[in-house]
Motif scaffolding. Sequence first.
Motif, PDB file in Angstrom:
ATOM      1  N   ARG A 252      21.948 -36.997 -32.010  1.00 21.54           N
ATOM      2  CA  ARG A 252      22.283 -36.103 -30.904  1.00 21.54           C
ATOM      3  C   ARG A 252      21.197 -35.031 -30.817  1.00 21.54           C
ATOM      4  O   ARG A 252      20.997 -34.266 -31.764  1.00 21.54           O
ATOM      5  CB  ARG A 252      23.653 -35.439 -31.092  1.00 21.54           C
ATOM      6  N   VAL A 253      20.505 -34.993 -29.700  1.00 16.09           N
ATOM      7  CA  VAL A 253      19.422 -34.023 -29.556  1.00 16.09           C
ATOM      8  C   VAL A 253      19.932 -32.658 -29.106  1.00 16.09           C
ATOM      9  O   VAL A 253      19.136 -31.713 -29.038  1.00 16.09           O
ATOM     10  CB  VAL A 253      18.328 -34.524 -28.582  1.00 16.09           C
ATOM     11  N   ASP A 254      21.238 -32.532 -28.806  1.00 14.39           N
ATOM     12  CA  ASP A 254      21.791 -31.208 -28.529  1.00 14.39           C
ATOM     13  C   ASP A 254      22.362 -30.565 -29.795  1.00 14.39           C
ATOM     14  O   ASP A 254      23.025 -29.531 -29.728  1.00 14.39           O
ATOM     15  CB  ASP A 254      22.834 -31.243 -27.405  1.00 14.39           C
ATOM     16  N   ASP A 255      22.126 -31.179 -30.951  1.00 12.65           N
ATOM     17  CA  ASP A 255      22.313 -30.556 -32.261  1.00 12.65           C
ATOM     18  C   ASP A 255      20.927 -30.349 -32.873  1.00 12.65           C
ATOM     19  O   ASP A 255      19.979 -31.067 -32.543  1.00 12.65           O
ATOM     20  CB  ASP A 255      23.151 -31.434 -33.189  1.00 12.65           C
ATOM     21  N   TRP A 256      20.812 -29.396 -33.792  1.00  9.36           N
ATOM     22  CA  TRP A 256      19.511 -29.119 -34.397  1.00  9.36           C
ATOM     23  C   TRP A 256      19.007 -30.331 -35.186  1.00  9.36           C
ATOM     24  O   TRP A 256      19.743 -30.936 -35.967  1.00  9.36           O
ATOM     25  CB  TRP A 256      19.597 -27.923 -35.336  1.00  9.36           C
ATOM     26  N   LEU A 257      17.742 -30.668 -34.977  1.00 11.52           N
ATOM     27  CA  LEU A 257      17.059 -31.731 -35.701  1.00 11.52           C
ATOM     28  C   LEU A 257      15.815 -31.151 -36.364  1.00 11.52           C
ATOM     29  O   LEU A 257      15.071 -30.378 -35.748  1.00 11.52           O
ATOM     30  CB  LEU A 257      16.651 -32.871 -34.753  1.00 11.52           C
ATOM     31  N   LEU A 258      15.584 -31.531 -37.611  1.00 15.38           N
ATOM     32  CA  LEU A 258      14.406 -31.075 -38.344  1.00 15.38           C
ATOM     33  C   LEU A 258      13.365 -32.186 -38.384  1.00 15.38           C
ATOM     34  O   LEU A 258      13.620 -33.273 -38.903  1.00 15.38           O
ATOM     35  CB  LEU A 258      14.775 -30.672 -39.774  1.00 15.38           C
ATOM     36  N   TYR A 259      12.177 -31.895 -37.825  1.00 16.59           N
ATOM     37  CA  TYR A 259      11.047 -32.818 -37.874  1.00 16.59           C
ATOM     38  C   TYR A 259      10.193 -32.442 -39.084  1.00 16.59           C
ATOM     39  O   TYR A 259       9.595 -31.358 -39.125  1.00 16.59           O
ATOM     40  CB  TYR A 259      10.203 -32.713 -36.614  1.00 16.59           C
ATOM     41  N   VAL A 260      10.142 -33.333 -40.072  1.00 18.59           N
ATOM     42  CA  VAL A 260       9.299 -33.130 -41.253  1.00 18.59           C
ATOM     43  C   VAL A 260       8.030 -33.935 -41.011  1.00 18.59           C
ATOM     44  O   VAL A 260       8.036 -35.167 -41.041  1.00 18.59           O
ATOM     45  CB  VAL A 260      10.023 -33.591 -42.528  1.00 18.59           C
ATOM     46  N   GLN A 261       6.912 -33.242 -40.773  1.00 19.26           N
ATOM     47  CA  GLN A 261       5.716 -33.886 -40.231  1.00 19.26           C
ATOM     48  C   GLN A 261       4.550 -33.888 -41.213  1.00 19.26           C
ATOM     49  O   GLN A 261       4.444 -33.043 -42.109  1.00 19.26           O
ATOM     50  CB  GLN A 261       5.294 -33.166 -38.947  1.00 19.26           C
ATOM     51  N   SER A 262       3.646 -34.840 -40.989  1.00 24.21           N
ATOM     52  CA  SER A 262       2.441 -34.961 -41.806  1.00 24.21           C
ATOM     53  C   SER A 262       1.376 -35.661 -40.985  1.00 24.21           C
ATOM     54  O   SER A 262       1.632 -36.167 -39.886  1.00 24.21           O
ATOM     55  CB  SER A 262       2.728 -35.761 -43.081  1.00 24.21           C
ATOM     56  N   THR A 263       0.158 -35.679 -41.512  1.00 23.71           N
ATOM     57  CA  THR A 263      -0.926 -36.431 -40.885  1.00 23.71           C
ATOM     58  C   THR A 263      -1.691 -37.175 -41.962  1.00 23.71           C
ATOM     59  O   THR A 263      -2.303 -36.571 -42.848  1.00 23.71           O
ATOM     60  CB  THR A 263      -1.877 -35.529 -40.077  1.00 23.71           C
ATOM     61  N   PRO A 264      -1.680 -38.513 -41.939  1.00 23.90           N
ATOM     62  CA  PRO A 264      -2.418 -39.285 -42.942  1.00 23.90           C
ATOM     63  C   PRO A 264      -3.924 -39.118 -42.841  1.00 23.90           C
ATOM     64  O   PRO A 264      -4.637 -39.185 -43.848  1.00 23.90           O
ATOM     65  CB  PRO A 264      -2.009 -40.738 -42.649  1.00 23.90           C
ATOM     66  N   ALA A 274       2.720 -38.155 -38.141  1.00 21.86           N
ATOM     67  CA  ALA A 274       3.933 -38.874 -38.533  1.00 21.86           C
ATOM     68  C   ALA A 274       5.059 -37.868 -38.705  1.00 21.86           C
ATOM     69  O   ALA A 274       4.831 -36.681 -38.960  1.00 21.86           O
ATOM     70  CB  ALA A 274       3.701 -39.648 -39.833  1.00 21.86           C
ATOM     71  N   ALA A 275       6.291 -38.345 -38.552  1.00 19.90           N
ATOM     72  CA  ALA A 275       7.442 -37.460 -38.700  1.00 19.90           C
ATOM     73  C   ALA A 275       8.656 -38.239 -39.171  1.00 19.90           C
ATOM     74  O   ALA A 275       8.853 -39.391 -38.793  1.00 19.90           O
ATOM     75  CB  ALA A 275       7.762 -36.750 -37.380  1.00 19.90           C
ATOM     76  N   ARG A 276       9.452 -37.585 -40.002  1.00 19.76           N
ATOM     77  CA  ARG A 276      10.804 -38.042 -40.315  1.00 19.76           C
ATOM     78  C   ARG A 276      11.754 -37.017 -39.708  1.00 19.76           C
ATOM     79  O   ARG A 276      11.534 -35.817 -39.837  1.00 19.76           O
ATOM     80  CB  ARG A 276      11.009 -38.141 -41.825  1.00 19.76           C
ATOM     81  N   VAL A 277      12.789 -37.495 -39.048  1.00 19.80           N
ATOM     82  CA  VAL A 277      13.686 -36.616 -38.312  1.00 19.80           C
ATOM     83  C   VAL A 277      15.060 -36.615 -38.988  1.00 19.80           C
ATOM     84  O   VAL A 277      15.667 -37.684 -39.173  1.00 19.80           O
ATOM     85  CB  VAL A 277      13.821 -37.055 -36.843  1.00 19.80           C
ATOM     86  N   PHE A 278      15.533 -35.417 -39.350  1.00 22.19           N
ATOM     87  CA  PHE A 278      16.798 -35.253 -40.055  1.00 22.19           C
ATOM     88  C   PHE A 278      17.767 -34.418 -39.226  1.00 22.19           C
ATOM     89  O   PHE A 278      17.353 -33.503 -38.505  1.00 22.19           O
ATOM     90  CB  PHE A 278      16.584 -34.539 -41.399  1.00 22.19           C
ATOM     91  N   THR A 279      19.060 -34.717 -39.359  1.00 25.95           N
ATOM     92  CA  THR A 279      20.068 -33.824 -38.812  1.00 25.95           C
ATOM     93  C   THR A 279      20.136 -32.577 -39.670  1.00 25.95           C
ATOM     94  O   THR A 279      19.578 -32.521 -40.776  1.00 25.95           O
ATOM     95  CB  THR A 279      21.447 -34.494 -38.788  1.00 25.95           C
ATOM     96  N   ARG A 280      20.847 -31.594 -39.175  1.00 29.42           N
ATOM     97  CA  ARG A 280      20.952 -30.333 -39.916  1.00 29.42           C
ATOM     98  C   ARG A 280      21.592 -30.531 -41.291  1.00 29.42           C
ATOM     99  O   ARG A 280      21.260 -29.818 -42.239  1.00 29.42           O
ATOM    100  CB  ARG A 280      21.747 -29.322 -39.094  1.00 29.42           C
ATOM    101  N   ASP A 281      22.501 -31.510 -41.400  1.00 28.50           N
ATOM    102  CA  ASP A 281      23.143 -31.742 -42.694  1.00 28.50           C
ATOM    103  C   ASP A 281      22.419 -32.795 -43.528  1.00 28.50           C
ATOM    104  O   ASP A 281      22.970 -33.332 -44.487  1.00 28.50           O
ATOM    105  CB  ASP A 281      24.621 -32.113 -42.522  1.00 28.50           C
TER     106      ASP A 281
END
Length: 297
Positions: A252-264, A274-281
């Motif tokens: 759900r994009v109307d809940d907070w999402l955390l993008y954990v990003q990097s560049t190889p 690159a990114a891994r996307v996590f919900t708030r929990d």
Amino acid sequence: MSEARESVRGMTTPDPTTVVLDALRLQPDATDPDRFTGTSLPQPHGRVFGGQVLAQTLLAAGATVEGDRLPHSLHGYFLRAGVIEEPITFAVERLRDGRSFSARRTHALQRGEPILSMTASFQVEQDGIEYAEEMPHDVPAPEDVRSVFDVLGPIDHPVARFWSQESAFDVRHVEGALYLGPAPERTGRQMVWIRARSPLPDDQLLHRALLAYACDQVMLEPVLRRAGRSWVTPGMAIASLDHAIWWHRDVRVDDWLLYVQSTPGAQGGRGLGAARVFTRDGILVASIAQEGMIRVP
């Protein structure tokens, strides 16, 4: 959802989320069930926003798939700059419909030429092996991180006004934004909280398309951060080349999402984010990769 809001200048303007949803509402062709037409959102630079056409292309493909199948992966190439003033035609090719998976190829066309070509795979919900990486610990809550509206809101400039008043997403950089200058530290990692500014319909295909829309705003920023550059680096040219998304779970994009990003790495005038996307929990919902052209003087 509110249809209008008050801008900082006291003028009533359309709700940005409503504006995006209107642009993503494609018109089916009366004579061809695999063709659709869409319009574009205004942009300060005058070109079609890549995240918009990527989301539209996915929605066009999804409109030709049975309702119990949702996209689990997408691979797209940005081929030409789109023209905002002209409609976009979305031509879907039905590659395969199996018992569990459906594959679609979609071209986004202007003047008969593709501006984006995408292949997506859809799957029915199934049980199987399940695991996921964990979200980083001790990440500041989004309420404790400065928003794009705080960073750019006070600035009287067309681009700043666009991203602070007309953006459909609240973007909050944990390590500080790159809108006004480079980061103090050259690192290829960053974390960003992102959430739609208004509630959205309970439509999982739409939420997955909007994830594609939103991520295009930040995917190449780790490259800029690692190179000591920013969005205002003089003479820099930047454009998306290709994009890949894997959805692991409902989002759900109307809940907070955390993008954990990097560049190889970056080379040849190109950089990979690159990114891994996590919900708030802490639930991993998607993985994303994007390569972009980044040319500097």
